[in-house]
Scaffold this motif. Sequence first.
Motif, mmCIF file in Angstrom:
data_model
loop_
_atom_site.group_PDB
_atom_site.id
_atom_site.type_symbol
_atom_site.label_atom_id
_atom_site.label_comp_id
_atom_site.label_asym_id
_atom_site.label_seq_id
_atom_site.Cartn_x
_atom_site.Cartn_y
_atom_site.Cartn_z
ATOM 1 N N ASN A 12 0.782 -1.151 0.134
ATOM 2 C CA ASN A 12 -0.005 0.027 0.154
ATOM 3 C C ASN A 12 0.863 1.122 -0.215
ATOM 4 O O ASN A 12 1.850 1.524 0.948
ATOM 5 C CB ASN A 12 -0.942 0.016 1.294
ATOM 6 N N VAL A 13 0.664 2.006 -0.907
ATOM 7 C CA VAL A 13 1.261 3.262 -1.109
ATOM 8 C C VAL A 13 0.611 4.528 -0.518
ATOM 9 O O VAL A 13 -0.275 5.066 -1.100
ATOM 10 C CB VAL A 13 1.799 3.572 -2.432
ATOM 11 N N VAL A 14 0.891 4.696 0.798
ATOM 12 C CA VAL A 14 -0.013 5.740 1.497
ATOM 13 C C VAL A 14 0.720 6.272 2.527
ATOM 14 O O VAL A 14 1.972 5.851 2.816
ATOM 15 C CB VAL A 14 -1.334 5.012 2.135
ATOM 16 N N ASP A 15 0.284 7.338 3.059
ATOM 17 C CA ASP A 15 1.102 8.023 4.186
ATOM 18 C C ASP A 15 0.806 7.411 5.468
ATOM 19 O O ASP A 15 0.183 6.302 5.541
ATOM 20 C CB ASP A 15 0.797 9.526 4.292
ATOM 21 N N ASP A 16 1.783 8.015 6.533
ATOM 22 C CA ASP A 16 1.689 7.337 7.793
ATOM 23 C C ASP A 16 0.166 7.816 8.747
ATOM 24 O O ASP A 16 0.114 7.466 9.947
ATOM 25 C CB ASP A 16 2.742 7.792 8.534
ATOM 26 N N ASP A 17 -0.578 8.863 8.148
ATOM 27 C CA ASP A 17 -1.438 9.259 8.773
ATOM 28 C C ASP A 17 -2.882 9.266 8.192
ATOM 29 O O ASP A 17 -3.688 9.707 7.363
ATOM 30 C CB ASP A 17 -1.349 10.699 8.882
ATOM 31 N N VAL A 59 -5.676 1.895 4.902
ATOM 32 C CA VAL A 59 -4.740 0.925 5.211
ATOM 33 C C VAL A 59 -3.592 1.291 5.513
ATOM 34 O O VAL A 59 -3.485 2.252 5.785
ATOM 35 C CB VAL A 59 -4.742 0.377 3.419
ATOM 36 N N SER A 60 -2.549 0.335 6.066
ATOM 37 C CA SER A 60 -1.409 0.644 6.640
ATOM 38 C C SER A 60 -0.313 0.535 5.261
ATOM 39 O O SER A 60 -0.312 -0.390 4.352
ATOM 40 C CB SER A 60 -0.995 -0.705 7.516
ATOM 41 N N ARG A 63 4.197 -2.604 5.607
ATOM 42 C CA ARG A 63 4.977 -3.574 4.602
ATOM 43 C C ARG A 63 5.988 -2.723 3.616
ATOM 44 O O ARG A 63 6.975 -3.149 3.598
ATOM 45 C CB ARG A 63 4.295 -4.487 3.932
ATOM 46 N N LEU A 64 5.368 -1.872 3.073
ATOM 47 C CA LEU A 64 5.972 -1.064 2.295
ATOM 48 C C LEU A 64 7.311 -0.586 2.863
ATOM 49 O O LEU A 64 8.362 -0.677 2.435
ATOM 50 C CB LEU A 64 5.313 0.121 1.719
ATOM 51 N N LYS A 65 7.273 -0.004 4.113
ATOM 52 C CA LYS A 65 8.411 0.716 4.723
ATOM 53 C C LYS A 65 9.223 -0.546 5.211
ATOM 54 O O LYS A 65 10.525 -0.301 5.271
ATOM 55 C CB LYS A 65 7.852 1.494 6.116
ATOM 56 N N VAL A 70 11.297 1.843 2.447
ATOM 57 C CA VAL A 70 10.759 2.830 2.046
ATOM 58 C C VAL A 70 10.995 4.080 2.978
ATOM 59 O O VAL A 70 10.562 3.687 4.138
ATOM 60 C CB VAL A 70 9.565 2.907 1.183
ATOM 61 N N ARG A 71 11.340 5.282 2.780
ATOM 62 C CA ARG A 71 11.186 6.205 3.830
ATOM 63 C C ARG A 71 10.515 7.439 3.025
ATOM 64 O O ARG A 71 10.784 7.950 2.033
ATOM 65 C CB ARG A 71 12.639 6.786 3.909
#
Length: 93
Positions: A12-17, A59-60, A63-65, A70-71
């Motif tokens: 999932n390519v989403v932000d942390d918020d 979504v979270s 996994r991406l990070k 990924v940062r």
Amino acid sequence: MFNHFNARKIYNVVDDDPAPRSEVFAFAQSLIEKRYPDLAADSAESNSQSRIIAAEKRVSNGRLKQELGVRLAHPSYRSGLQSILDSWLEGNQ
């Protein structure tokens, strides 16, 4: 870095918020209104957004990070939207 990468996994390519769309739209509108105070939101557009919001999911990006290392340049929608507006303003000066 990519030793855990699996092409069959979903990242999932989403932000942390994670936030409701209405909150994101309201924040974006507040940024625009600060820059352009005379600009009024179209109420018909706001009503159509409320119909879309009912189907939203959160979504979270864990996994991406974790697996891909990924940062995020903008870990929240707030910093991302502010950056977009700032870049538009710099381009118009």
